[in-house]
Design a protein around this motif. Sequence first.
Motif, PDB file in Angstrom:
ATOM      1  N   SER A  15      50.216  37.415  33.159  1.00 32.91           N
ATOM      2  CA  SER A  15      48.771  37.616  32.973  1.00 32.91           C
ATOM      3  C   SER A  15      48.511  38.582  31.831  1.00 32.91           C
ATOM      4  N   ALA A  20      47.267  47.156  36.508  1.00 32.18           N
ATOM      5  CA  ALA A  20      46.689  45.840  36.795  1.00 32.18           C
ATOM      6  C   ALA A  20      45.840  45.863  38.066  1.00 32.18           C
ATOM      7  N   PRO A  62      46.978  36.348  40.112  1.00 32.50           N
ATOM      8  CA  PRO A  62      47.500  36.740  41.430  1.00 32.50           C
ATOM      9  C   PRO A  62      46.444  36.527  42.517  1.00 32.50           C
ATOM     10  N   VAL A 100      51.160  44.048  46.177  1.00 37.49           N
ATOM     11  CA  VAL A 100      51.294  44.986  45.060  1.00 37.49           C
ATOM     12  C   VAL A 100      50.888  46.385  45.507  1.00 37.49           C
ATOM     13  N   VAL A 115      51.739  38.912  37.320  1.00 35.47           N
ATOM     14  CA  VAL A 115      51.032  40.025  36.685  1.00 35.47           C
ATOM     15  C   VAL A 115      51.527  40.180  35.245  1.00 35.47           C
ATOM     16  N   LYS A 160      42.022  44.076  39.474  1.00 35.76           N
ATOM     17  CA  LYS A 160      42.266  42.930  40.357  1.00 35.76           C
ATOM     18  C   LYS A 160      41.030  42.063  40.566  1.00 35.76           C
ATOM     19  N   LEU A 191      51.859  47.537  37.293  1.00 38.52           N
ATOM     20  CA  LEU A 191      51.213  47.116  38.537  1.00 38.52           C
ATOM     21  C   LEU A 191      50.042  48.024  38.901  1.00 38.52           C
ATOM     22  N   TRP A 207      47.837  40.798  45.646  1.00 43.21           N
ATOM     23  CA  TRP A 207      47.346  42.155  45.380  1.00 43.21           C
ATOM     24  C   TRP A 207      47.607  43.074  46.559  1.00 43.21           C
TER      25      TRP A 207
END
Length: 155
Positions: A19, A65, A86, A94, A16, A69, A62, A91
């Motif tokens: 990214s 993000a 990811p 997360v 993440v 997703k 997180l 996910w």
Amino acid sequence: MVQYGLQEIKHVIENVHESVVYINGSESRMQEFCKIVEQLQLPHRRLILDCKTRWNSTYEMLVCAMKFKDVFPRFADRDGGYQYCPSIEDWEKVEKVCDILNVFKDATDIVSGTDYPTSNLFLNEVYRVKVMLDMKSQSSDSFIRVMTMKMKEKL
């Protein structure tokens, strides 16, 4: 304690983080990402980067993000250089971790938001964290169970 538990998803957090760095690192990549966001009609517009030494900034990254997703895999389809996407399983992890971290965040906000935190305020928040960790350490999900057991070791 939180950083110790986050070691269980270190590779996911790194994906993440990388990214966000990759997408924010170029105006053209950011524009492509934003196009996908618009196509999916998502209300959010930007990614935030964490400070690796502060668990609460990792939590914020997180949470942010997760709102995107569905954008990341579409971005990966359009950008051959993007290698940090990811997975669906990532996910899911997360999301579970953010549920746990939210309890820590709330406790931190309550204690640090008070000029003079009293012992009953502090102890109440520590107790809430302990109860949550006790409950999650009995989870049928081995990933959550291992993560919370590591956190409890530091409690």
